[in-house]
Design a protein around this motif. Sequence first.
Motif, PDB file in Angstrom:
ATOM      1  N   THR A 179      13.569 -37.410  12.432  1.00  0.00           N
ATOM      2  CA  THR A 179      13.815 -37.779  13.830  1.00  0.00           C
ATOM      3  C   THR A 179      14.283 -39.225  13.999  1.00  0.00           C
ATOM      4  N   ARG A 207      13.694 -42.051  12.811  1.00  0.00           N
ATOM      5  CA  ARG A 207      12.838 -43.243  12.880  1.00  0.00           C
ATOM      6  C   ARG A 207      13.501 -44.377  12.103  1.00  0.00           C
ATOM      7  N   HIS A 256      15.163 -48.475  24.421  1.00  0.00           N
ATOM      8  CA  HIS A 256      15.572 -47.801  23.187  1.00  0.00           C
ATOM      9  C   HIS A 256      17.098 -47.855  23.028  1.00  0.00           C
ATOM     10  N   LEU A 289       9.517 -41.126   7.671  1.00  0.00           N
ATOM     11  CA  LEU A 289      10.441 -42.053   8.324  1.00  0.00           C
ATOM     12  C   LEU A 289      11.865 -41.502   8.363  1.00  0.00           C
ATOM     13  N   ARG A 323      14.401 -50.183  11.879  1.00  0.00           N
ATOM     14  CA  ARG A 323      13.472 -49.373  12.675  1.00  0.00           C
ATOM     15  C   ARG A 323      13.349 -50.036  14.040  1.00  0.00           C
ATOM     16  N   GLY A 340      10.650 -50.242  17.184  1.00  0.00           N
ATOM     17  CA  GLY A 340       9.287 -49.844  17.518  1.00  0.00           C
ATOM     18  C   GLY A 340       8.466 -50.941  18.171  1.00  0.00           C
ATOM     19  N   ARG A 381       4.632 -48.507  16.129  1.00  0.00           N
ATOM     20  CA  ARG A 381       4.890 -47.203  16.744  1.00  0.00           C
ATOM     21  C   ARG A 381       6.392 -47.062  16.992  1.00  0.00           C
ATOM     22  N   ASP A 382       7.010 -46.138  16.265  1.00  0.00           N
ATOM     23  CA  ASP A 382       8.455 -45.967  16.399  1.00  0.00           C
ATOM     24  C   ASP A 382       8.819 -45.614  17.836  1.00  0.00           C
ATOM     25  N   SER A 383       9.906 -46.233  18.280  1.00  0.00           N
ATOM     26  CA  SER A 383      10.363 -46.027  19.651  1.00  0.00           C
ATOM     27  C   SER A 383      10.551 -44.544  19.981  1.00  0.00           C
ATOM     28  N   VAL A 384      11.127 -43.780  19.041  1.00  0.00           N
ATOM     29  CA  VAL A 384      11.331 -42.346  19.318  1.00  0.00           C
ATOM     30  C   VAL A 384      10.018 -41.623  19.569  1.00  0.00           C
ATOM     31  N   ASP A 385       8.994 -41.983  18.832  1.00  0.00           N
ATOM     32  CA  ASP A 385       7.698 -41.320  19.017  1.00  0.00           C
ATOM     33  C   ASP A 385       7.042 -41.734  20.327  1.00  0.00           C
TER      34      ASP A 385
END
Length: 694
Positions: free
Chosen positions: A683, A685, A562, A680, A582, A584, A623-627
Amino acid sequence: MEMETEVSGEKQIVVLLIGPPGSGKSTFCDSVMKSSHRPWSRICQDIINNGKAGNKAQCLKMATESLKQGKSVFIDRCNLDREQRSEFIKLQLLGGGPHVQVHAVVLELSAQVCISRSVKRSGHEGNLQGGRAAAVVNKMLRSKELPKLTEGFSRILFCYNDADVENAVKTYTTLAPMDTLPSGSFGLKNPDTRSTQPGIMNFFKKVTAVPASSSIEATTPKAHENTEDVLPVSPSKLGSVVPTTLAFPSISTADFQFDIDKASDIIVETAEEFLPKLGSARLVLVDLSHGSKILSLVKAKASLKNIDSARFFTFVGDITKLHSQGGLRCNVIANAANWRLKPGGGGVNASIFKAAGPDLEAATRARANTLVPGKAVVVPLPSTCPLHNAQGITHVIHVLGPNMNPNRPDCLNNDYTKGCKILREAYTSLFEGFLSTVEDQSKLPKRNNQATASDSERNKKYKGTQDMAIASNMKSGTVDDARDGGKKRSKGWSSWALALHVIAMHPEKHENVVLESSDDIVVINDQYPKARKHVLVVARQENVDGLEDVGRENIKLVEEMHNVGMKWVKRFQDEDASLIFRLGYHSVPSMRQLHLHVISQDFESDHLKNKKHWNSFTTSFFRDSVDVLEEVKSQGRANVESEAVLKGELRCNRCRSAHPTISKLKSHIRSCSSHFPHHLLQTSRLLARPGTSN
DNA sequence: GTTCTAGAAC
DNA sequence: GTTCTAGAAC
């Protein structure tokens, strides 16, 4: 020949109103025509015949004439199904020519509203009396098919309430004769699977936060505004608090090793088949685990089929504690039983027998001793049973599905022709059993001698085949599993899927493509970038090939990936501050070796060619990296979306409008400047420099 | 993952 | 005729 000069350059439109009686079609037309500066003609089937109702042919004829006179046209009739609409769509060819566009305005108001309006109106004319109006509206809604761009509409607008309708009226009223409206599909509710899965979404928000007393309203989606729930208009039941609900585990896909893709098809198809027979009752597929593949497959497939998500949905939780832990009220649960109908084994069977105590065993014994694959047996629970008094469960339905596990009785040795047939039979028996309890509750006190229990003769037969199966297993040896479509796993990866792996193992041999490398990661340009900037941060560790392999032990790695990704975002934005990114992962990657996509959101690339490309970066499949990071930290693994969503509609990543083909979509996104969807913007994203329009 | 191609859809 | 999709091969 200059076409444009033929007709004064005006852009004529044909607008099909779509909605049942009482949805406000005529009012819509009147409101627009009252103050529009464009010449309109309203073609109303109800009065076309000298003030009396006419037919479709008359409407078509009059519409053609109006178009020839240079007018735009409202088609004011129900137009609820595709067939009814098709001939009006052809008007653009017959009547006007290429400058005529055909639009749809869909009035998706609640059935109650439509019924009450048409009752009031028909009251005046003495035509349809109250009850009959309701019946007519209901009947019409049952044949309703929502319009799609592929039918030939250049624009579709969905309205769900008065405010939507008001906006739509404004849009058409202010449309000057020379103007056109952007093409695409607008306002459709519930377009992606996210919003159709109340059970899962609530659970992700931490079930503990949901009060145990929460009524069914709390766990049901709001999206069912749109009329599917008109059937239970019989007000007798509307007052009851909780619709009868069956919670069931996926049959045969755990211990019995049945292919989950095939199983998910069968679940969705049988559920779809049974829903209409079940009145207002609900079916809920339950699984214990968050990353459950079967849930995400079923959820995606049900959503593609537009199945009413208020009546069929998935839920993450313990099937023996749905009410106390999950806040979900169910009165009937299914058990993935074994053929002896005995406690033990593992999984759902063990935990249901355990939670129910000896009562269930006794009640089961009173009804049957054994079960044949494909059959179900309904067992009423005495009120002394803990499942009954603590969770409100009145019946357990034991189901036995087909078995593909060579270490269990009656293995089918990968005979999926037979397997699918039996699994379908199993769900059918289950739902029929459930139907019998629904009927029992509404009518007779008790008595279900449904033909679901087994008789002794079949038991003998079953034991015979079972013994044979065991014998043949001993000969045939190990099972060669053909799961995963043969693409990967069992045998390994195809050569083309190894490219990233090869680079990750030996970055020094690929200096020409490697942008950056460390002990843990390498960064490369995507060989076929799908946007102006598109790089991959590839993990170097072996055996972490996709999100599904990531666990708590990989948190450091995922964090570093990330951070490296963020560094590249900064670098790109220093060069061009208007780029938006983004970070992900694809839920199911095509190439081996965990890789993080760092991709700008312009999607300006000739390599972006098909639906799969687009949907893999713009749906929940991405799938977003933060999630991912948050999920791995909190639950030990990342959730993944089913590949089924890749086949879904093409929607703009900004305004979410739908487009029939990739090329139409691409021309739309070149000019779409809407804000990005709300989720989006949270957080981080979406990564944009301050001042950029997002 | 891409490329190529047949044939369906327009 | 052209565009689009789906499947096979790599």
